[in-house]
Write an enzyme that holds these catalytic residues in place. Structure first.
Site, PDB file in Angstrom:
ATOM      1  N   ARG A 257      34.562  45.765  29.519  1.00 59.64           N
ATOM      2  CA  ARG A 257      33.122  45.879  29.988  1.00 59.64           C
ATOM      3  C   ARG A 257      32.246  45.724  29.003  1.00 59.64           C
ATOM      4  O   ARG A 257      31.860  46.850  28.333  1.00 59.64           O
ATOM      5  CB  ARG A 257      32.919  47.065  31.118  1.00 59.64           C
ATOM      6  N   HIS A 261      27.895  50.248  32.891  1.00 57.35           N
ATOM      7  CA  HIS A 261      28.782  50.437  34.159  1.00 57.35           C
ATOM      8  C   HIS A 261      28.183  49.772  35.435  1.00 57.35           C
ATOM      9  O   HIS A 261      28.709  48.999  36.100  1.00 57.35           O
ATOM     10  CB  HIS A 261      29.228  52.001  34.501  1.00 57.35           C
ATOM     11  N   TYR A 270      27.915  56.769  25.186  1.00 59.53           N
ATOM     12  CA  TYR A 270      29.560  57.154  25.009  1.00 59.53           C
ATOM     13  C   TYR A 270      30.313  56.061  24.299  1.00 59.53           C
ATOM     14  O   TYR A 270      31.627  56.002  24.276  1.00 59.53           O
ATOM     15  CB  TYR A 270      29.940  57.485  26.446  1.00 59.53           C
TER      16      TYR A 270
END
Length: 372
Positions: A257, A261, A270
Site C-alpha cells: 500500500r 491506510h 510507522y
C-alpha cells in the site's frame, strides 16, 4: 518410539513480469492484445479515480476513503479472470473489482460519500457491497459458494481481505469450512504489508500467508501482487479448479500500500521513505506498460488517449455523484436484504410514522451527499 516424518509441505510463488516489465514467456496467459489493453485501461482508470477520490476527501466532498494506490494489479487482474455469473465479496480497498466487473464509478463515490444507494451495484451485478469489519468477507464468500454448489450453479465466489484479515477468527472458520465442504470459492488476500499500522512481521510468525492454507487441506499460492498477469493467471486457474469440483484456493497477493491506510491515517509515523521508495520501483502499472510497449501493443500516443479518456470518465462520475438527488431516509433500510427482515421493516415504519406525526420541519427526509 521412532520419530517419523508423515508429511511434507511447500509453498509456491507465481510471478510472470519482473520489475523491469520483462515476461517469462512460458507463463504468459492466453490473452489477446485487446484484452491486454483492457487490463491496462482498467488499472489506469483505477489510479486516476483513486487520485481524484483523495482530493475529494480533502475538500470534504466525500467521507473517509481507502486508497488502492500500488495495488491496482491485485483487484483488476483477479476480477478480469471472473465471469458474470461469479460473485465477489470485497473488503474496503477493492474499488478495482467493482470497476472491472462493470459497476459504475459513481456507486463507489456514493458509498464513500455516505449515500446508501452506493451499496446497490445495479441490476445484474453479482458484487456484494463493501464489508468494513476486518476478516468478515471470507465467511460470506464461502457461504455463497456452498449455496451455489447446493444449487449446482456454474459459478464461483471470491472473497477479498487484507493481511490483517488472516489473523481474525472468521478467516480460519471460513478456510476450514471451505476445505471440509469442498466449496467452489477463491479467497484472495491483498497482503499489502500492513494491518493499518502493524507490520506483517509483527502480526504473524508465519513465513508466508499462503502457507496458512496448508492447515486446512486446501491449496495456497503466493502471487506477485504487483504483476497483473500473475494475478489474472492465478485467479483463472483457481476458478477453473473450483468450477470443475476440485475445491477452494487461497491466494496471497503480495503487494504494498503506497498511500496511507485511509485518509484518517498518517503512515509516516510507522513507515520509512526508503521502504516506500523501494516498493514504488515495483509499480504494477509501470511494469505492465513497459511490457506492452515492448510488445508493440501499446504506443505513447495510445497511452495519452487512454489517460484523457480515463480522466473524462472519472470527472463524469464525480459530476453524476454531486448532482444526484439526495437519498431518502428510507433508503437506509432498503439496500441490504432482498426481503427486509421484520425488525428493520418495523424501524422503517416507526420512523416514517414519527415524521408524519411530528412534522417534517424537525425531521429531515433526505440526506445530502458528502460530509461537511
Amino acid at each position: 518410539m521412532p520419530l517419523t516424518q508423515i508429511a511434507q509441505f511447500g509453498v509456491n510463488r507465481l510471478s510472470i513480469l519482473d520489475e523491469n516489465g520483462k515476461a517469462d514467456e512460458k507463463l504468459l496467459p492466453p490473452l489477446t492484445p485487446p484484452q491486454l489493453i483492457a487490463l491496462y485501461i482498467h488499472m489506469l482508470q483505477l489510479r486516476i479515480f483513486d487520485d481524484k477520490a483523495l482530493k475529494l476527501q480533502r475538500q470534504g466532498r466525500i467521507g473517509t476513503y481507502a486508497s488502492s494506490l500500488g495495488q491496482e494489479a491485485c483487484t483488476v487482474g483477479s476480477a478480469f479472470a471472473l465471469k458474470n455469473q461469479d460473485w465477489t465479496f470485497p473488503a474496503f480497498r477493492e474499488h478495482g473489482v467493482f470497476f472491472t466487473r462493470g459497476v459504475e464509478m459513481v456507486k463507489t463515490l456514493q458509498y464513500w460519500g455516505g449515500d446508501e444507494r452506493g451499496s446497490d451495484p445495479g441490476e445484474g451485478q453479482n458484487c456484494f457491497p463493501v464489508s468494513i469489519p476486518v476478516g468478515s468477507q471470507p465467511l460470506h464468500a464461502v457461504g455463497c459458494a456452498l449455496g451455489m454448489k447446493y444449487k449446482k450453479r456454474d459459478a464461483v465466489a471470491v472473497g477479498y481481505m487484507g493481511d490483517g484479515g488472516t489473523s481474525e477468527g472468521e478467516f480460519h472458520e471460513a478456510m476450514n469450512a471451505a476445505g471440509v465442504f469442498n466449496a467452489p470459492v477463491i479467497l484472495i488476500c491483498q497482503n499489502n504489508q500492513y494491518a493499518i499500522s502493524v507490520a506483517r512481521k509483527n502480526q504473524t510468525a508465519a513465513q508466508t500467508l499462503a502457507q496458512k492454507a496448508i492447515a486446512y487441506g486446501i491449496e495456497g499460492l503466493q502471487v506477485d501482487g504487483n504483476d497483473v498477469l500473475a494475478c489474472y493467471l492465478a485467479t483463472s486457474i483457481a476458478r477453473e479448479k473450483a468450477i470443475s469440483g476440485k475445491g477452494p484456493t487461497f491466494l496471497e497477493f503480495e503487494t504494498y500500500r503506497i498511500g496511507d491506510h485511509t485518509t484518517a491515517d498518517d503512515s509516516t509515523r510507522y513507515r520509512t521513505k526508503e521502504e516506500i521508495a523501494a516498493w514504488r520501483a515495483k509499480d504494477p502499472i509501470a511494469r505492465f506498460e513497459t511490457f506492452l510497449l515492448a510488445k508493440g501493443i501499446l504506443s505513447p500516443s495510445l497511452i495519452d488517449q487512454i489517460k484523457q479518456e480515463a480522466v473524462a470518465k472519472v470527472e463524469k462520475a464525480v459530476q453524476a455523484y454531486e448532482t444526484m438527488p439526495p437519498q431518502k431516509i428510507e433508503d437506509l433500510f432498503d439496500h441490504m436484504y432482498a426481503i427486509t427482515p421484520k425488525d428493520l421493516a418495523e424501524q422503517k415504519r416507526a420512523y416514517v410514522g414519527f415524521r408524519q406525526t411530528h412534522g417534517k420541519e424537525n425531521q429531515p427526509d433526505t440526506i445530502g451527499p458528502g460530509f461537511p
